[in-house]
Every structure is written in C-alpha cells, then in structure tokens.
Design an enzyme around this catalytic site. Sequence first.
Site, PDB file in Angstrom:
ATOM      1  CE  LYS A  35      15.246 -25.005  18.316  1.00 50.14           C
ATOM      2  NZ  LYS A  35      14.728 -26.060  17.367  1.00 50.14           N
ATOM      3  CD  GLN A  86      17.579 -27.656  15.368  1.00 53.35           C
ATOM      4  OE1 GLN A  86      16.758 -27.612  16.219  1.00 53.35           O
ATOM      5  NE2 GLN A  86      17.404 -26.758  14.213  1.00 53.35           N
ATOM      6  CG  ASP A 146      10.266 -29.296  17.078  1.00 49.78           C
ATOM      7  OD1 ASP A 146      10.315 -28.129  17.037  1.00 49.78           O
ATOM      8  OD2 ASP A 146      11.284 -29.881  16.660  1.00 49.78           O
TER       9      ASP A 146
HETATM   10  N1  GUN Z   1      15.096 -26.663  12.320  1.00 53.20           N
HETATM   11  C1  GUN Z   1      14.564 -25.394  11.958  1.00 53.20           C
HETATM   12  N2  GUN Z   1      13.505 -25.042  12.752  1.00 53.20           N
HETATM   13  C2  GUN Z   1      13.348 -26.314  13.614  1.00 53.20           C
HETATM   14  C3  GUN Z   1      12.250 -26.313  14.492  1.00 53.20           C
HETATM   15  O1  GUN Z   1      11.636 -25.595  15.101  1.00 53.20           O
HETATM   16  N3  GUN Z   1      12.231 -27.753  15.171  1.00 53.20           N
HETATM   17  C4  GUN Z   1      13.138 -28.664  14.793  1.00 53.20           C
HETATM   18  N4  GUN Z   1      13.336 -29.734  15.278  1.00 53.20           N
HETATM   19  N5  GUN Z   1      14.197 -28.112  13.719  1.00 53.20           N
HETATM   20  C5  GUN Z   1      14.297 -27.172  13.397  1.00 53.20           C
END
Ligand code: GUN
Length: 292
Positions: A52, A96, A119
């Site tokens: 990311k 995350q 998110d």
């Molecule tokens: N863990 C796996 N996918 C995601 C996501 O899209 N956002 C977040 N914050 N954690 C994740």
Amino acid sequence: MILLDGKKTSADIKEEIALEVAELKKQDKKAPHLAAVIVGSDGASLTYVNAKVKACERVGFESSLIRLPKETTEEELLNEIAILNIDKDINGFIVQLPLPDHIDEQKILMAIDPEKDVDGFHPMNVGKLALNLPTFISATPFGILELLERYNIETSGKDVVVIGRSHIVGSPMSILLAQKRKVGNATVTLTHSRTKNLSEVTKKADIIIAALGIPEFLKGDMVKKGVVIIDVGITRVADSSKKNGFRLVGDVDFNEMSEKASHITPVPGGVGPMTIAMLLKNTLLALYRQEN
Ligand code: GUN
C-alpha cells in the site's frame, strides 16, 4: 471467455490517479497523504501494508507507515488514532487488520474519524453505504464495481447471486448491486452457509460474486452458460510442484468455469490487485472532500 484483468485495470486506475496528482502538484496544491498503522509484525500483513505504501509513492502520494510493537495496548493505539484524526497533513489512514487478540477491533475502527476512514469500515460509513449516501466504499466491493464498469458488464435488471455474507465483501456487495447506481439495479440474492439448494440458486444467476473462502467451491455444473464470475477467494493450497510450496486458489474451480463463463476474474490477478487502487482512489476522494 473474457478474463477480467484486475492487474491491468488496477494499473490503469493508478495511472489515472498519478496524472491527477501530477496536475495538483503543477497547481502547487497538496498531494494526498495516506497513513497506515500496523501493530505487530505478521508477515502477510506487513507485505500487504508495504504494498500500500509503495503504491502511494508510485502515484505521487505522501505516505506514512506507523509500526507499533505487538505489545501495544488498546489505549496506546487509540492515542495514535487520536493523533492521526487531528493531523491536518493526513487525508486518510487505515489500521491494518487483524489486530492482536488483546485489542478490540470494533473499538479501534469506531475511533477513526469517518472523514479519514478510507477503508470504509467505520459504522457511520457502512450506514451511509446502506443509504446510498456519499461515503468511502471499502476496497474490495469498490474494486468489483469498478471492474464490472470498465468491462461494460450490464448489471441493471440482471440476477446477481452473492455467495458469502461477510461484513467486508458479501454484505456490502449485495447492498451496492441492488441500489440505484451506475453499476447496480440488479436483483440480488445473498446466499450463505445455511442456504438450501445453493446450486438451484446459482444456476439462475447472470452474475455470481463468490466470496465464501472455500477453495474451488463453485463448480461448472452449478452455473448456467454465459455467467459472469467474480472470484473474491484467495487461499494458499499446498503444491509441491511450486518453488514456494503453495499456489493461490480462488473460490471458483477455474478450469471447469472457463468452459461455462462469458467473463471471469483470475486468481491471482483479478479482484486482489484492484483493492490497493481503490484505497488510493478513496484517499484522493478524502483530500477533495476535506478541501471543500
Ligand atoms: N487486512 C486485510 N485487508 C485489509 C483491508 O482492506 N484493510 C485493513 N485495514 N486491513 C486489512
């Protein structure tokens, strides 16, 4: 059979975002800034968060990675979130998931300022999504909408079957596709582990979104000819013929399905790569909203 190429589509979207950011910078405006918080050092989570951050750099965003030790308390994490919430430099941030067991995930998500919740996990944003109000649509459902749109797949009046009712994919996907929106207006059936005679339901579908997390669950004899298949599953299955000892498998039996489907997302390279592009898109959207 047409492959819905998420890798290429996400590269296209990132290119579009990069051009938009370059234009902002040309006008001496600020580029979007995404922050990511990760607690602990789980390998898969770290890889994902690093991807990311790297994607941010590639499109010209500012990014911050905040790494906290796995012993971080809930209170310490809430403090970190409070700082990010008021930091005018940060347009959007994510925490995350999963978090260590001693931290209440829901409490953390609720502490994030909904205006910075790129998110789209905050209950306020989920509620807005349900009401078809401006919000942040979370990355996976947003990526699926975008893939359907860019491949000109008609959804209006179509029978869509969603398999799986998770909060992050099945549930929002079923809500979005039923709404009056560009990619929407479908007749949606949300199915799950208690659904009776699933094959009878899936055989009627024009479009199937498989998001249940069981590798190769959906077989060719469960669908009609010409169906559009969106495969959200991604599971590591042991494979001694591979150097790393595993292969990635979706929720759909790809070989069987390629005989039946008109369009299908591959795994890997389908829905997965779309998610980071959509997170970037949400961060850009956050910047524009905060400026207005
Ligand atoms: N863990 C796996 N996918 C995601 C996501 O899209 N956002 C977040 N914050 N954690 C994740």
